[in-house]
Design a protein around this motif. Structure first.
Motif, short mmCIF file in Angstrom:
data_model
loop_
_atom_site.label_atom_id
_atom_site.label_comp_id
_atom_site.label_asym_id
_atom_site.label_seq_id
_atom_site.Cartn_x
_atom_site.Cartn_y
_atom_site.Cartn_z
N LEU A 126 14.47 11.40 4.55
CA LEU A 126 15.71 10.70 4.87
C LEU A 126 16.89 11.29 4.10
O LEU A 126 18.00 11.43 4.63
CB LEU A 126 15.58 9.21 4.54
N HIS A 127 16.65 11.64 2.84
CA HIS A 127 17.70 12.25 2.03
C HIS A 127 18.12 13.59 2.65
O HIS A 127 19.31 13.93 2.68
CB HIS A 127 17.22 12.44 0.60
N ARG A 128 17.13 14.36 3.15
CA ARG A 128 17.45 15.65 3.76
C ARG A 128 18.32 15.46 5.00
O ARG A 128 19.34 16.15 5.18
CB ARG A 128 16.16 16.38 4.15
N LEU A 129 17.97 14.51 5.86
CA LEU A 129 18.77 14.26 7.06
C LEU A 129 20.17 13.77 6.69
O LEU A 129 21.16 14.14 7.32
CB LEU A 129 18.07 13.24 7.95
N ARG A 130 20.24 12.93 5.68
CA ARG A 130 21.53 12.41 5.22
C ARG A 130 22.43 13.55 4.74
O ARG A 130 23.62 13.61 5.08
CB ARG A 130 21.26 11.41 4.10
N GLN A 131 21.85 14.47 3.95
CA GLN A 131 22.63 15.60 3.44
C GLN A 131 23.03 16.55 4.56
O GLN A 131 24.15 17.07 4.57
CB GLN A 131 21.82 16.35 2.38
N MET A 132 22.14 16.79 5.51
CA MET A 132 22.47 17.66 6.64
C MET A 132 23.61 17.08 7.46
O MET A 132 24.49 17.81 7.92
CB MET A 132 21.23 17.87 7.52
N LEU A 133 23.61 15.77 7.62
CA LEU A 133 24.69 15.12 8.37
C LEU A 133 26.01 15.24 7.61
O LEU A 133 27.06 15.57 8.19
CB LEU A 133 24.34 13.66 8.63
N ARG A 134 25.97 14.99 6.30
CA ARG A 134 27.18 15.04 5.49
C ARG A 134 27.72 16.46 5.36
O ARG A 134 28.93 16.68 5.26
CB ARG A 134 26.90 14.47 4.09
N ASN A 135 26.83 17.47 5.38
CA ASN A 135 27.24 18.86 5.22
C ASN A 135 27.50 19.57 6.54
O ASN A 135 27.64 20.80 6.56
CB ASN A 135 26.16 19.62 4.43
N ASN A 136 27.53 18.81 7.64
CA ASN A 136 27.79 19.37 8.97
C ASN A 136 26.76 20.42 9.38
O ASN A 136 27.08 21.35 10.13
CB ASN A 136 29.21 19.96 9.04
N ALA A 137 25.54 20.28 8.89
CA ALA A 137 24.47 21.18 9.33
C ALA A 137 23.90 20.74 10.68
O ALA A 137 23.19 21.51 11.33
CB ALA A 137 23.36 21.23 8.29
N LEU A 138 24.19 19.51 11.09
CA LEU A 138 23.75 18.99 12.38
C LEU A 138 24.91 19.02 13.36
O LEU A 138 26.04 18.61 13.02
CB LEU A 138 23.24 17.55 12.24
N ALA A 139 24.66 19.55 14.57
CA ALA A 139 25.71 19.54 15.60
C ALA A 139 26.08 18.10 15.88
O ALA A 139 25.22 17.22 16.00
CB ALA A 139 25.21 20.24 16.86
N GLY A 140 27.37 17.85 15.98
CA GLY A 140 27.80 16.46 16.02
C GLY A 140 28.34 15.99 17.35
O GLY A 140 28.61 16.78 18.25
N PRO A 141 28.47 14.65 17.40
CA PRO A 141 28.08 13.67 16.38
C PRO A 141 26.57 13.37 16.46
O PRO A 141 26.12 12.69 17.38
CB PRO A 141 28.90 12.43 16.73
#
Length: 480
Positions: A248-263
């Motif tokens: 969960l922490h990894r997904l949270r960081q990826m979202l905050r760091n724009n590593a995931l295509a958004g939204p």
């Protein structure tokens, strides 16, 4: 649903009143409960194989309820057309496509079943719903002979097996795959995928629907966390809780760091596909049925026109998905419905659905063919013309996919399916999924700090959800 609260340990411990009884009294209570359990099982079994209602017609054709056909070319509809071309009016099948989202399809089917409607004869249901549909009596048992059972891959066939009976036959299987462009490095581990996503972005589905549940379950499983053991929740065991929190922490960081295509927090499969196809993301987590659409896309070709789509199993373990075929308990046409189901699950149709549309096969023989002598959609013998669509090779547009690509694709699917983990087989799986998403998504989207997630409370809420109950307080953390 009954509200519950409080915190308990792993599993369902014996209550205090039971532990306080003498051995003799426990024996008496056990005998009484055994009689009650047998009666309940008889009732459930009777409901699961319920006779059709008298109002349902026997002389009309069959209605096949399914979700939207998202595959390239909609060949699934053509397979129904082939069936109709071979059979008399009384066996003609009408396809009824229900709303696009998985959750909406389930809601529509459940609504009809609870009303005792004759609207559907055959249902294409998500593998996660089979237990619910069987135990509530929405579908009836399908008896398979030993030689029929031996044809299927073990995990897909097992999704239709509930309480010692086969209630559904696999139509296509699913396990998440990692799509990427061949000009980018391959991701072999979750850590490598996280690193590559920080540079090239990853398209994933974290929306508040079943796709979000699957992606979060996959992230936890890839980190080594075990959420359930069959229908028992084990998420709150120390090792599992720690690994799940890391995911969960990894997904949270990826979202905050724009590593995931958004939204990413609102994305579904179609939005992910668009981001990947438009090169807003270099990697994508999705299902096999999107392979043909991507393989035929100009964005997946290099400057020389050569394909650059790479498909591999997800790093770690994926989540087992797919669609099973079941017979509505209200249908008066069991024999005809079973015949149609075995037609769709037969080798002829399974190979066409794979080669022409990318649906993951459920038969061992199809994987054997694509390991030793792969054939493209155009190479397959078309015995009839699917009406009104012309046969392959006429004016139908077919994706330009080679036999070698299909061979590698089949190998990736089989590896992914064999490694995939199953979602909890439960009557109230939908409630479990909602509670699971509620707590995990709050951490991912920064509504709840990771250290605030109380795994003991969360796991107890999931146990209650599997029993169809909900907490009357916050299921994710102890109220302040």
């Amino acid at each position: 649903m009954t509200a519950v609260h409080g915190k308990g340990g792993r599993g369902r411990k014996a209550p205090r009143w039971w532990r306080s009884q003498s051995r003799a009294r426990r024996v008496v209570w056990a005998m009484l409960m055994s009689v009650s359990l047998v009666a309940a099982m008889i009732t459930v079994g009777t409901r699961g194989a319920a006779a059709p209602g008298p109002k349902c017609p026997k002389d009309s054709g069959l209605t096949f309820a399914t979700g939207d056909d998202v595959s390239k070319g909609s060949f699934r509809r053509d397979m129904v057309a082939i069936w109709n071309g071979r059979n008399p009016p009384g066996k003609q099948v009408t396809v009824m496509e229900l709303p696009e989202h998985t959750d909406d399809v389930r809601a529509a089917m459940v609504s009809k079943a609870q009303a005792g409607s004759c609207a559907f004869d055959i249902l294409a249901i998500d593998v996660a719903w089979v237990t619910e549909f069987a135990r509530h009596g929405y579908v009836r048992e399908i008896r398979l002979r030993p030689e029929e059972r031996a044809l299927f891959l073990g995990k897909p066939l097992g999704t239709g097996f509930v309480d010692g009976r086969q209630y559904a036959v696999p139509f296509y299987t699913d396990a998440q795959l990692l799509f990427s462009r061949s000009d980018l490095p391959p991701a072999r581990t979750p850590a490598e995928l996280t690193s590559l996503a920080s540079r090239h972005k990853l398209a994933a589905q974290l929306g508040d629907y079943e796709g979000g549940t699957v992606n979060i379950l996959q992230a936890m499983s890839a980190h080594g966390a075990k959420i359930n053991d069959g229908d028992e929740i084990v998420l709150d065991e120390p090792g599992n809780a720690r690994l799940a929190l890391e995911a969960l922490h990894r997904l949270r960081q990826m979202l905050r760091n724009n590593a995931l295509a958004g939204p990413a927090e609102d994305m579904d499969e179609e939005a992910s596909l668009m981001a990947f196809e438009n090169r807003a993301a270099g990697y994508m987590l999705s299902w096999p049925s999107f392979f043909h659409r991507l393989a035929a896309s100009p964005s997946m070709l290099d400057e020389d026109g050569d394909p650059m789509l790479r498909v591999t199993p997800v790093p770690g373990a994926g989540v087992l998905g797919g669609s099973d075929l079941a017979i509505s308990s209200t249908s008066a046409k069991y024999a005809e419905a079973r015949e149609f189901i075995m037609f769709l699950a037969g080798a002829e149709i399974q190979e066409r659905l794979f080669a022409c549309s990318g649906y993951a096969p459920v038969l061992k023989s199809v994987y054997d063919v694509y390991r030793t002598a792969p054939r493209t959609c155009e190479d397959l013998p078309w015995l009839e013309k699917p009406s009104p669509t012309p046969a392959a090779g006429d004016d139908i547009e077919l994706p330009d996919i080679t036999a070698g690509q299909l061979s590698r694709f089949a190998a990736a699917i089989r590896s992914a399916v064999e490694a995939a983990v199953a979602r909890p087989p439960a009557t109230h799986y939908a409630t479990f999924s909602e509670v699971f998403r509620d707590c995990t998504r709050r951490v991912i989207v920064n509504e709840l700090a990771p250290e605030e997630l109380d795994f003991g409370r969360f796991a107890d809420a999931l146990r209650a959800a599997l029993d169809g109950r909900r907490y009357d307080e916050d299921p994710c953390r102890v109220p302040q």
